[in-house]
Design a protein around this motif. Structure first.
Motif, short mmCIF file in Angstrom:
data_model
loop_
_atom_site.label_atom_id
_atom_site.label_comp_id
_atom_site.label_asym_id
_atom_site.label_seq_id
_atom_site.Cartn_x
_atom_site.Cartn_y
_atom_site.Cartn_z
N PRO A 198 -1.34 0.85 -7.03
CA PRO A 198 -1.80 1.96 -7.87
C PRO A 198 -3.01 2.71 -7.31
O PRO A 198 -3.23 3.87 -7.65
N ARG A 199 -3.77 2.08 -6.40
CA ARG A 199 -4.93 2.76 -5.82
C ARG A 199 -4.52 3.99 -5.01
O ARG A 199 -5.32 4.89 -4.79
N PHE A 200 -3.27 4.03 -4.52
CA PHE A 200 -2.83 5.10 -3.64
C PHE A 200 -1.75 5.98 -4.25
O PHE A 200 -1.18 6.83 -3.57
N GLU A 201 -1.47 5.79 -5.53
CA GLU A 201 -0.38 6.52 -6.19
C GLU A 201 -0.55 8.04 -6.09
O GLU A 201 0.41 8.75 -5.83
N GLY A 209 4.05 12.90 -1.05
CA GLY A 209 4.64 13.34 0.22
C GLY A 209 5.58 12.30 0.82
O GLY A 209 6.60 12.64 1.42
N LEU A 210 5.23 11.03 0.64
CA LEU A 210 6.11 9.96 1.13
C LEU A 210 7.40 9.95 0.33
O LEU A 210 8.49 9.79 0.89
N ILE A 221 0.83 -1.21 0.00
CA ILE A 221 0.00 0.00 0.00
C ILE A 221 0.86 1.26 0.00
O ILE A 221 0.61 2.19 -0.75
N LEU A 222 1.90 1.28 0.82
CA LEU A 222 2.72 2.48 0.93
C LEU A 222 3.66 2.69 -0.25
O LEU A 222 4.04 3.82 -0.55
N SER A 240 11.35 10.03 1.28
CA SER A 240 12.17 8.88 0.87
C SER A 240 11.88 8.60 -0.60
O SER A 240 10.84 8.03 -0.93
N ARG A 241 12.80 8.99 -1.44
CA ARG A 241 12.59 8.89 -2.90
C ARG A 241 12.10 7.51 -3.33
O ARG A 241 11.23 7.38 -4.18
N ASP A 242 12.66 6.46 -2.73
CA ASP A 242 12.27 5.09 -3.08
C ASP A 242 11.26 4.51 -2.10
O ASP A 242 11.05 3.30 -2.06
N THR A 243 10.62 5.36 -1.31
CA THR A 243 9.65 4.98 -0.27
C THR A 243 10.16 3.80 0.57
O THR A 243 9.51 2.76 0.68
N VAL A 244 11.34 4.01 1.16
CA VAL A 244 11.92 3.03 2.06
C VAL A 244 11.18 3.12 3.40
O VAL A 244 11.11 4.19 4.01
#
Length: 116
Positions: free
Chosen positions: A47-50, A55-56, A42-43, A60-64
Motif C-alpha cells: 500500500p505504500r506504493f499504490e 502506470g504499471l 512492492i510492485l 499489465s492490468r494484474d501487474t504481472v
C-alpha cells in the motif's frame, strides 16, 4: 537506470535482498511488519506504493511481473514508477512527497541513493 537493472535482477534494495546478504536491517515491509519486503510485494501489493502503480497497471492490468519486466513498455512504466515512488531506495521509510517537503533531512535521515 541503475535501479531498473537492480529491480530486474532482484538486487534492488528490499528486505529480501537484505536478508539474503545478512544485512543487519529489517527484512519485513514497513506496511505491516509481517510481510517479507520483496520486489513482487512492492510492485504489486504494498500500500505504500499504490498511488504510483497506475502506470504499471496500464501495461499489465494484474501487474504481472513478466509483462512489466520483460517488455519495452513495461520497463518504461517501471522507470516512471521508480522515479516518482522512489521504490528500492534508502532510507527504509518511504515518506509521501508532502511529508518530505515539510521535514528537511536531519542527521537521523541519511540521504536517499537515487540511481534511477
Amino acid at each position: 537506470y541503475g535501479r531498473i537493472v537492480q529491480t530486474c535482477t532482484e538486487h534492488a534494495y528490499t528486505g529480501e535482498f537484505r536478508r539474503r546478504f545478512a544485512f543487519d536491517e529489517p527484512h519485513m515491509c514497513p506496511c505491516d511488519n509481517t510481510t517479507l519486503e520483496t520486489r513482487e510485494h512492492i510492485l504489486t501489493q504494498c500500500p505504500r506504493f499504490e498511488q504510483w502503480r497506475g502506470g504499471l497497471r496500464a501495461i499489465s492490468r494484474d501487474t504481472v511481473l513478466s509483462e512489466i519486466l520483460g517488455t519495452r513498455k513495461g520497463i518504461e512504466a517501471l522507470e516512471v514508477f521508480l522515479h516518482h515512488s522512489k521504490a528500492f531506495t534508502r532510507p527504509l521509510d518511504i515518506r509521501l512527497p508532502h511529508d518530505r517537503a515539510a521535514q528537511p533531512p536531519g542527521p537521523e535521515d541519511p540521504p536517499t541513493l537515487d540511481n534511477g
